[in-house]
Design a protein around this motif. Structure first.
Motif, PDB file in Angstrom:
ATOM      1  N   ASP B 548       0.861  -1.178   0.000  1.00 15.07           N
ATOM      2  CA  ASP B 548       0.000   0.000   0.000  1.00 15.07           C
ATOM      3  C   ASP B 548       0.904   1.236   0.000  1.00 15.07           C
ATOM      4  OD1 ASP B 548      -1.665   2.121   0.670  1.00 15.07           O
ATOM      5  OD2 ASP B 548      -2.979   0.804   1.872  1.00 15.07           O
ATOM      6  N   PRO B 549       0.668   2.208  -0.923  1.00 11.13           N
ATOM      7  CA  PRO B 549       1.517   3.409  -0.934  1.00 11.13           C
ATOM      8  C   PRO B 549       1.645   4.040   0.451  1.00 11.13           C
ATOM      9  CG  PRO B 549      -0.054   3.467  -2.753  1.00 11.13           C
ATOM     10  CD  PRO B 549      -0.389   2.245  -1.954  1.00 11.13           C
ATOM     11  N   ALA B 550       0.616   3.960   1.238  1.00  6.67           N
ATOM     12  CA  ALA B 550       0.657   4.571   2.570  1.00  6.67           C
ATOM     13  C   ALA B 550       1.704   3.900   3.454  1.00  6.67           C
ATOM     14  CB  ALA B 550      -0.720   4.471   3.227  1.00  6.67           C
ATOM     15  N   ASP B 551       2.082   2.654   3.119  1.00 12.24           N
ATOM     16  CA  ASP B 551       3.063   1.943   3.942  1.00 12.24           C
ATOM     17  C   ASP B 551       4.494   2.120   3.444  1.00 12.24           C
ATOM     18  OD1 ASP B 551       0.996   0.997   5.457  1.00 12.24           O
ATOM     19  OD2 ASP B 551       0.787  -0.881   4.306  1.00 12.24           O
ATOM     20  N   VAL B 552       4.638   2.768   2.263  1.00 14.27           N
ATOM     21  CA  VAL B 552       5.986   2.886   1.690  1.00 14.27           C
ATOM     22  C   VAL B 552       6.646   4.174   2.180  1.00 14.27           C
ATOM     23  CG1 VAL B 552       7.310   3.097  -0.451  1.00 14.27           C
ATOM     24  CG2 VAL B 552       5.344   1.552  -0.343  1.00 14.27           C
ATOM     25  N   VAL B 553       7.895   4.037   2.604  1.00 14.80           N
ATOM     26  CA  VAL B 553       8.658   5.232   3.003  1.00 14.80           C
ATOM     27  C   VAL B 553       9.982   5.228   2.244  1.00 14.80           C
ATOM     28  CG1 VAL B 553       7.653   5.436   5.318  1.00 14.80           C
ATOM     29  CG2 VAL B 553       9.653   3.966   4.968  1.00 14.80           C
ATOM     30  N   VAL B 554      10.619   6.409   2.215  1.00 17.60           N
ATOM     31  CA  VAL B 554      11.945   6.506   1.587  1.00 17.60           C
ATOM     32  C   VAL B 554      12.933   6.936   2.652  1.00 17.60           C
ATOM     33  CG1 VAL B 554      13.324   7.620  -0.202  1.00 17.60           C
ATOM     34  CG2 VAL B 554      10.899   7.143  -0.627  1.00 17.60           C
ATOM     35  N   THR B 555      13.932   6.095   2.889  1.00  9.13           N
ATOM     36  CA  THR B 555      15.003   6.513   3.798  1.00  9.13           C
ATOM     37  C   THR B 555      16.340   6.260   3.126  1.00  9.13           C
ATOM     38  OG1 THR B 555      14.560   4.399   4.907  1.00  9.13           O
ATOM     39  CG2 THR B 555      14.036   6.387   6.150  1.00  9.13           C
ATOM     40  N   ASN B 556      17.250   7.227   3.302  1.00  9.62           N
ATOM     41  CA  ASN B 556      18.590   7.139   2.719  1.00  9.62           C
ATOM     42  C   ASN B 556      18.564   6.769   1.237  1.00  9.62           C
ATOM     43  OD1 ASN B 556      19.754   7.779   5.192  1.00  9.62           O
ATOM     44  ND2 ASN B 556      19.647   5.637   5.848  1.00  9.62           N
ATOM     45  N   GLY B 557      17.617   7.335   0.529  1.00 11.98           N
ATOM     46  CA  GLY B 557      17.586   7.117  -0.911  1.00 11.98           C
ATOM     47  C   GLY B 557      17.028   5.767  -1.331  1.00 11.98           C
ATOM     48  N   ARG B 558      16.397   5.054  -0.404  1.00 13.35           N
ATOM     49  CA  ARG B 558      15.778   3.763  -0.763  1.00 13.35           C
ATOM     50  C   ARG B 558      14.323   3.778  -0.358  1.00 13.35           C
ATOM     51  NH1 ARG B 558      19.982  -0.121  -1.471  1.00 13.35           N
ATOM     52  NH2 ARG B 558      18.572  -1.898  -1.195  1.00 13.35           N
ATOM     53  N   ALA B 559      13.483   3.238  -1.271  1.00 16.07           N
ATOM     54  CA  ALA B 559      12.060   3.114  -0.947  1.00 16.07           C
ATOM     55  C   ALA B 559      11.827   1.720  -0.380  1.00 16.07           C
ATOM     56  CB  ALA B 559      11.224   3.321  -2.209  1.00 16.07           C
ATOM     57  N   HIS B 560      11.088   1.654   0.703  1.00 13.93           N
ATOM     58  CA  HIS B 560      10.833   0.344   1.316  1.00 13.93           C
ATOM     59  C   HIS B 560       9.567   0.413   2.133  1.00 13.93           C
ATOM     60  CE1 HIS B 560      12.204   1.804   5.282  1.00 13.93           C
ATOM     61  NE2 HIS B 560      13.022   2.552   4.553  1.00 13.93           N
ATOM     62  N   VAL B 561       9.056  -0.761   2.482  1.00  9.89           N
ATOM     63  CA  VAL B 561       7.878  -0.810   3.332  1.00  9.89           C
ATOM     64  C   VAL B 561       8.321  -0.455   4.753  1.00  9.89           C
ATOM     65  CG1 VAL B 561       6.055  -2.290   4.264  1.00  9.89           C
ATOM     66  CG2 VAL B 561       6.814  -2.571   1.890  1.00  9.89           C
ATOM     67  N   ALA B 562       7.532   0.417   5.367  1.00 17.57           N
ATOM     68  CA  ALA B 562       7.906   0.905   6.696  1.00 17.57           C
ATOM     69  C   ALA B 562       8.232  -0.268   7.610  1.00 17.57           C
ATOM     70  CB  ALA B 562       6.779   1.737   7.282  1.00 17.57           C
ATOM     71  N   ILE B 564      10.584  -2.466   7.229  1.00 20.46           N
ATOM     72  CA  ILE B 564      11.388  -3.516   6.585  1.00 20.46           C
ATOM     73  C   ILE B 564      12.407  -2.847   5.680  1.00 20.46           C
ATOM     74  CG2 ILE B 564      11.232  -5.804   5.521  1.00 20.46           C
ATOM     75  CD1 ILE B 564       8.220  -5.539   5.528  1.00 20.46           C
ATOM     76  N   GLU B 565      13.487  -2.400   6.260  1.00 21.43           N
ATOM     77  CA  GLU B 565      14.424  -1.587   5.492  1.00 21.43           C
ATOM     78  C   GLU B 565      15.195  -2.426   4.472  1.00 21.43           C
ATOM     79  OE1 GLU B 565      17.177   2.137   6.845  1.00 21.43           O
ATOM     80  OE2 GLU B 565      15.466   1.457   8.015  1.00 21.43           O
ATOM     81  N   GLY B 566      15.510  -3.657   4.809  1.00 21.38           N
ATOM     82  CA  GLY B 566      16.354  -4.512   3.976  1.00 21.38           C
ATOM     83  C   GLY B 566      15.835  -4.698   2.564  1.00 21.38           C
ATOM     84  N   ASP B 567      14.538  -4.697   2.399  1.00 19.59           N
ATOM     85  CA  ASP B 567      13.947  -4.956   1.087  1.00 19.59           C
ATOM     86  C   ASP B 567      13.842  -3.734   0.205  1.00 19.59           C
ATOM     87  OD1 ASP B 567      13.663  -7.493   1.811  1.00 19.59           O
ATOM     88  OD2 ASP B 567      11.480  -7.471   2.108  1.00 19.59           O
ATOM     89  N   GLY B 568      14.475  -2.661   0.612  1.00 15.47           N
ATOM     90  CA  GLY B 568      14.280  -1.401  -0.109  1.00 15.47           C
ATOM     91  C   GLY B 568      14.801  -1.434  -1.540  1.00 15.47           C
ATOM     92  N   ILE B 569      14.285  -0.506  -2.353  1.00 15.49           N
ATOM     93  CA  ILE B 569      14.769  -0.316  -3.720  1.00 15.49           C
ATOM     94  C   ILE B 569      15.346   1.096  -3.819  1.00 15.49           C
ATOM     95  CG2 ILE B 569      14.138  -0.379  -6.168  1.00 15.49           C
ATOM     96  CD1 ILE B 569      11.507  -1.746  -5.326  1.00 15.49           C
ATOM     97  N   PRO B 570      16.589   1.231  -4.339  1.00 16.98           N
ATOM     98  CA  PRO B 570      17.130   2.576  -4.525  1.00 16.98           C
ATOM     99  C   PRO B 570      16.166   3.391  -5.399  1.00 16.98           C
ATOM    100  CG  PRO B 570      18.829   0.921  -4.933  1.00 16.98           C
ATOM    101  CD  PRO B 570      17.534   0.179  -4.761  1.00 16.98           C
ATOM    102  N   ILE B 571      16.006   4.673  -5.055  1.00 14.10           N
ATOM    103  CA  ILE B 571      14.956   5.446  -5.742  1.00 14.10           C
ATOM    104  C   ILE B 571      15.192   5.555  -7.240  1.00 14.10           C
ATOM    105  CG2 ILE B 571      14.096   6.698  -3.716  1.00 14.10           C
ATOM    106  CD1 ILE B 571      15.828   9.052  -4.486  1.00 14.10           C
ATOM    107  N   GLY B 572      16.453   5.535  -7.666  1.00 11.17           N
ATOM    108  CA  GLY B 572      16.727   5.540  -9.107  1.00 11.17           C
ATOM    109  C   GLY B 572      16.172   4.284  -9.756  1.00 11.17           C
ATOM    110  N   ASP B 573      16.361   3.156  -9.082  1.00 11.86           N
ATOM    111  CA  ASP B 573      15.841   1.890  -9.620  1.00 11.86           C
ATOM    112  C   ASP B 573      14.318   1.914  -9.698  1.00 11.86           C
ATOM    113  OD1 ASP B 573      18.431   1.142  -9.707  1.00 11.86           O
ATOM    114  OD2 ASP B 573      18.310  -0.424  -8.156  1.00 11.86           O
ATOM    115  N   VAL B 574      13.707   2.609  -8.774  1.00 12.82           N
ATOM    116  CA  VAL B 574      12.246   2.724  -8.826  1.00 12.82           C
ATOM    117  C   VAL B 574      11.848   3.369 -10.152  1.00 12.82           C
ATOM    118  CG1 VAL B 574      10.206   3.818  -7.806  1.00 12.82           C
ATOM    119  CG2 VAL B 574      11.994   2.844  -6.310  1.00 12.82           C
ATOM    120  N   VAL B 575      12.586   4.410 -10.529  1.00 16.66           N
ATOM    121  CA  VAL B 575      12.303   5.097 -11.793  1.00 16.66           C
ATOM    122  C   VAL B 575      12.519   4.136 -12.950  1.00 16.66           C
ATOM    123  CG1 VAL B 575      12.935   7.029 -13.294  1.00 16.66           C
ATOM    124  CG2 VAL B 575      13.004   7.304 -10.795  1.00 16.66           C
ATOM    125  N   ALA B 576      13.659   3.443 -12.938  1.00 15.44           N
ATOM    126  CA  ALA B 576      14.008   2.561 -14.043  1.00 15.44           C
ATOM    127  C   ALA B 576      12.995   1.422 -14.171  1.00 15.44           C
ATOM    128  CB  ALA B 576      15.416   2.002 -13.842  1.00 15.44           C
TER     129      ALA B 576
END
Ligand SMILES: Cc1cc2nc3c(=O)[nH]c(=O)nc-3n(C[C@H](O)[C@H](O)[C@H](O)COP(=O)(O)OP(=O)(O)OC[C@H]3O[C@@H](n4cnc5c(N)ncnc54)[C@H](O)[C@@H]3O)c2cc1C
Lengths: 299, 769
Positions: B548-562, B564-576
């Motif tokens: 759910d978008p409401a559960d997604v946060v961005v920390t240190n340039g990575r988007a991840h589910v609040a 669960i930091e380990g599963d994050g995607i770098p924000i550039g990769d999100v674009v790609a």
């Protein structure tokens, strides 16, 4: 008005020939610091520029028979730092070291500052106090003249348009002389002087003044020396009252200019203050040299 | 740091290096008359010179009928080239366009102008007096924008605007006062002296105009040019690379209309780059004279202030109509004064136009009221720091505009500066001819309000980021500062962030780069744009993460589910990975406010700059020469974005302040500038700077407001130095600069007065004996 022709002669004779050929409408270029400004502000519009850059033999400093020879192309920085100048003409070394800023000193030359004869300059006063002589070469050969005869007024010298200053000969100061050059700026520290004073003092062991020379620069059309006032101080102790009398005489007899650096009133005041300070400083320096020599004698 | 390598290796782009194929060169012919009718401009000889393409006069431009002849940010009063009349020495009368600069210059010298001289007026008080020669017998029209400036012009008295601040009952205040002091203080005209003089390349096509300009106001310039040529805004393109300094002098159009008009005439790109001498007569700092009356109680409280300031606007209004607002409230100073009536007039004279200048109108005010406050302290037997503590504005106090002020840190700033300078130790100290003493001062300054900035931030698929902004980089370091701030917001390495230069075809609207507003306004707009990017990234990442978008946060340039930091995607990769090409965020910051021009009540500034200074000086009593030994400044910064850049801005202010205090003055003789070159006009050199200085930048991160730092450190400097000189010598100068000669004259007057007193005392004794 079109762009001037530019020449790089390889000998003094060739340079003189060029100047002669242009019959007063060519300008010599040495460091270019003054000339560039004059060109930019259209104060001069020469038909030709004759650079001294490639003329050998004008950039040396040497000493011969108690006379220091400064080549016309010696820069202010070189003159200020040269061991011979510092040892024998410390007052000149100081004056050259206080000109404008490092960029200007690195380019400006001994010949340039004399030929330009801008009243608001430092080195000419020091060279006048040192009884320097200017050597110039023209179509008729070489001539030599005391600096007091060379500098005649605001931006005026006795140099002919086809003559080139090649050298300045400056008698070394005796080791017992004390000297000082003090520069007063009334605006930025990098400004030209409002007043500059060169003083040379030599005294006997008992404090009797044997030699006093005071040259005031930037206060009037050319550096001012009052030989009668200097002579009047010789033979008696140069105490505070005597120094003040000298300062007062210079302040009374100077015909001060008024310009952006100060009114005539202010300049006269400054002549009084800075002659006093310069003679004091030279006297102190003389005491040190005398003391040093005494110590030397003991050792 | 973004920019540093380019600057050091000489690759920073400047207009003066910009070349366009087929570019021609322009040289202006300038008026030698201060106020005159132009009877004839003879151009034939110039036009016949080799290499000359055209010689153009104001009449030639008028005859074409395809452009408006008058421009100006508030009033349409400046001719592109003089038409019929010239109003100052140095005003552009004709222009030569040639194939090379030398040909243009040679030909310009051959243009002859016949003048029929008119009575001229140079001093603003004289121009304000009844019966003075009038610069504009008829009132000029307004530019339709700049609606926030209400005009109270009185062209019968050469007034292009007046602003009044009224608070409490000033008459009652003076009636209650136990001491009233009444003085006149003066500040001279000065030059901003940017290293790069004004430069422009204009390329006019029938339906399109492109201008490369060294302007601080690309969007205002675009609008002015569009108005002039009757073009839609989007047919005028203003491109602004880095500026070699502006300091206000490049705030409003000057050379751009000329180059654009000439380009239209010759049908080729035209370059115009001013000489240093021209720069000095193109835009100046206002000379100002103020009569300042202040009423105080014996305990030091200020109870009334009345002031009338006259700013010398020069020949054209430029931004003077707004400046009087800053001048009127500025005269209140940072003090809680219950009864106030302060008024500022901008008065036209036959001198070069005065415009914006670092410290916009406030330097002149501070010079007056801070000197006077020390005078008052002495008369009351109070310490200068103490009298300021008594009167400084505190949280919850109302300013003279009626605004309730918050986050005030004046007292803390002052105490700290006083401590750092060693206030309270022996003062003055004399050794031989040299005496040392200290002085303090405090200043309040507003920023331009209302104002608008917009920006775009673009996230690329490799994680790099572009900031599209129309803030002008003029050496103040706005590009690295914005890069750092956006990088922090997005949680990416600052090295990944590029900041644009200005191109009105590509970079979004910004009002202007002045008034120390960019870090606040553009910083706010780019921050919002970055937040917009983050919002879009969260949406896109939610799809990729099947969350759910409401559960997604961005920390240190990575988007991840609040959580669960380990599963994050770098924000550039999100674009790609989401194949959107790039993520484009937008941000806008609009501030509201404004003051009533008759009472000065309303909202003067979105926030108020607080600044103090303490100086220690040394005066040579024999020569009057002043040396600033040490300086301790303090400014409320809100939040410091770029610590090195922030210090650099304060140090730049110190150079300006020392120059204004000790050296700088444009000297005119019958309207002719007499020191308009760098050999004659002095700016400080390194050796003129105090041997030590420090600036304290006070933060209040909870408040979350970033204050600009381009100007606030400046206005306290000259009065702090003036106050120190007074404590050292007993000489209070009422006019800047503090030249050695003025100080020495003051010392002599004091000595003579003391002698007179002695003689009088002796005579009295004789009478009695
Ligand atoms: C920013 C600045 C600050 C300055 N501050 C000071 C200061 O504080 N104190 C001070 O004393 N001066 C100061 N000056 C002046 C400076 O010292 C002179 O410009 C300099 O000495 C001139 O020397 P130059 O070699 O550059 O001469 P140039 O500019 O090359 O020439 C000057 C003139 O002399 C002529 N000339 C040069 N060489 C010769 C020669 N050998 N024979 C005959 N004619 C010759 C040239 O034709 C020209 O007319 C300042 C100058 C600048 C630009």
């Amino acid at each position: 008005m079109s762009a001037p022709a530019v020449f790089f002669p390889r000998t003094v004779a060739e340079a003189v020939e060029l100047l002669d050929a242009y019959d007063g409408s060519a300008k010599l270029v040495a460091g270019g610091t003054a000339l560039t400004l004059m060109l930019q502000q259209r104060l001069v519009s020469p038909e030709a520029l004759v650079s001294l850059r490639d003329v050998p033999g004008l950039g040396g400093t040497s000493v011969e028979g108690g006379v220091v020879r400064l080549g016309a192309l010696v820069t202010h920085t070189q003159a200020a730092r040269h061991a011979l100048v510092r040892a024998h003409l410390p007052v000149a070394a100081t004056a050259f070291s206080l000109v404008g800023n490092a960029q200007v000193r690195a380019a400006a030359t001994v010949g340039g500052v004399l030929a330009e004869a801008d009243y608001a300059s430092d080195p000419p006063a020091a060279l006048l106090a040192l009884d320097a002589e200017v050597l110039a070469v023209g179509p008729g050969g070489e001539r030599r003249m005391p600096i007091a005869e060379f500098l005649v007024g605001f931006y005026q010298t006795t140099l002919a348009p086809e003559e080139i200053v090649t050298r300045v000969d400056v008698p070394a100061l005796p080791p017992t002389a004390g000297s000082a050059y003090l520069k007063h700026t009334s605006r930025s520290h990098e400004d030209r002087p409002c007043v500059g004073v060169a003083a040379v003092v030599r005294s006997d062991g008992d404090g009797t003044c044997r030699d006093l020379r005071v040259a005031v620069g930037a206060a009037c059309d050319r550096p001012l020396r009052l030989v009668d006032v200097e002579a009047g101080a010789v033979g008696s102790p140069l105490d505070d009252a005597a120094v003040e009398a000298v300062a007062t005489a210079y302040a009374e007899r100077v015909d001060p200019v008024a310009d952006v650096r100060g009114s005539a009133w202010y300049r006269r005041e400054m002549v009084q203050v800075w002659v006093r300070r310069a003679v004091h400083a030279a006297r102190r320096a003389a005491e040190h040299t005398t003391n040093d020599q005494r110590e030397g004698a003991v050792l | 740091m973004l920019d540093a390598r380019d600057r050091v290796t000489g690759r920073t782009p400047f207009v003066i290096n910009h070349e366009v194929p087929g570019m021609l060169h322009c040289r202006l012919v300038r008026s030698t008359a201060a106020h005159a009718a132009v009877r004839a401009v003879r151009t034939a000889e110039a036009a016949a010179q080799r290499g000359v393409v055209a010689v153009v006069t104001g009449a030639d431009l008028t005859a074409r009928g395809d452009m408006a002849m008058l421009f100006g940010p508030v009033l349409l009063d400046q001719p592109v080239l003089a038409v019929d009349v010239v109003r100052y020495i140095g005003e552009p009368v004709a222009a030569v366009v040639a194939e090379d600069p030398a040909a243009a210059e040679r030909a310009a010298a051959l243009v002859e102008v016949d003048y029929e001289h008119k009575a001229a007026v140079f001093d603003a008080d004289e121009a304000f007096a009844p019966g003075a020669p009038l610069l504009f017998p008829e009132a000029p029209e307004r530019d339709p924008s700049f609606a926030d400036v209400t005009l109270r012009a009185d062209h019968e008295r050469n007034v292009c605007n007046t602003f009044t601040v009224v608070r409490g009952d000033v008459e009652a205040g003076f009636a209650a006062a136990e001491l009233v002091v009444d003085d006149v203080y003066e500040s001279p005209a000065a030059g901003a002296v940017p290293l790069e003089t004004h430069a422009v390349v204009a390329d006019a096509r029938p339906d399109r105009l492109t201008v490369w300009s060294s302007t601080q106001t690309p969007y205002i310039t675009r609008r002015q040019l569009a108005l002039m040529f009757g073009l839609p805004l989007n047919r005028v393109r203003v491109i602004v690379p880095a500026l070699g300094g502006g300091f206000g002098a490049k705030a409003y159009a000057t050379v751009e209309p000329i180059a654009a008009a000439l380009s239209r005439v010759v049908g080729a790109p035209v370059r115009l780059h001013l000489t240093r001498e021209e720069e000095f007569v193109t835009m100046t700092k206002h000379a100002m004279r103020v009569r300042l009356r202040t009423g105080v109680m014996r305990d030091g409280r200020i109870v009334a202030r009345e002031a009338t300031a006259i700013y010398n606007a020069g020949a054209y209004a430029v931004i003077s109509p707004r400046k009087v607002m800053f001048g009127a409230y500025g005269l209140n100073g940072p003090y809680a004064i219950p009864n106030v009536r302060t008024e500022a007039h901008a008065v036209l004279t036959n001198t070069p136009p005065a415009g914006a200048y670092r410290g916009f109108a406030i330097n002149q005010c501070a010079w007056a009221y801070e000197n006077q406050l020390d005078e008052i302290a002495e008369r009351l037997g109070l310490d200068p720091v103490e009298i300021r503590r008594i009167n400084l504005l505190r949280d919850g106090d109302e300013f003279c505009t009626g605004e309730k002020l918050h986050h005030l840190r004046f007292t803390e700033l002052l105490d700290s500066a006083a401590e750092r300078i060693g206030w309270g130790t022996e003062d003055p100290v004399q050794v031989g001819d040299v005496v040392r003493a200290k002085g303090v001062s405090c200043v309040i300054e507003g920023t331009i309000t209302p104002s608008t900035s917009t920006a775009a931030v673009r996230l690329n698929p490799d994680g790099s980021v572009d900031v599209l902004t129309s803030s002008v980089e003029m050496g103040q370091g706005i590009r690295p500062a914005l890069a750092g701030a956006v990088a922090r917001r997005l949680g990416v390495d600052p090295e990944l962030v590029q900041v644009s230069y200005v191109d009105t075809d590509l970079t979004p609207y910004d009002q202007q780069t002045t008034a120390s507003r960019s870090m606040y306004s553009m910083g706010g707009a780019t921050g919002r744009a970055a937040d917009d990017v983050l919002g879009q990234v969260r949406e896109l990442a939610a799809d990729l993460l099947e969350a759910d978008p409401a559960d997604v946060v961005v920390t240190n340039g990575r988007a991840h589910v609040a959580g669960i930091e380990g599963d994050g995607i770098p924000i550039g990769d999100v674009v790609a990975r989401s194949r959107v090409g790039n993520v484009l965020g937008e941000g806008t910051l609009v501030t509201e406010g404004g003051l009533d021009p008759f009472t000065g009540q309303g909202i003067g500034s979105v926030h108020w700059h607080q600044s103090v200074g303490a100086a220690e000086v040394e005066v040579d009593l024999a020569t009057g020469r002043v040396t600033v030994l040490r300086y301790a400044g303090g400014v409320f910064a809100g939040e410091v974005i770029d610590p090195v850049g922030a210090q650099h801005q304060c140090e730049g202010c110190l150079v300006f302040g020392v120059g204004n205090a000790l050296l700088e003055e444009l000297v005119f003789d019958q309207g002719q500038l007499v020191n308009g070159s760098l050999a004659d006009y002095m700016v400080p050199a390194l050796e003129d700077m105090p041997a030590s200085h420090d600036f304290e930048l006070v933060e209040d991160r909870e408040q979350g407001d970033v204050h600009g730092l381009g100007e606030p450190a400046l206005p306290p400097i000259a009065p702090a130095i003036g106050n120190a000189v007074y404590r050292a010598t007993g000489v209070r100068l009422h006019s800047l600069p503090i030249s050695p000669e003025k100080v020495l004259r003051g010392l002599r007057e004091r000595r003579d007065a003391a002698r007179r007193d002695e003689t009088v005392a002796d005579e009295t004794v004789e009478v009695h004996s």
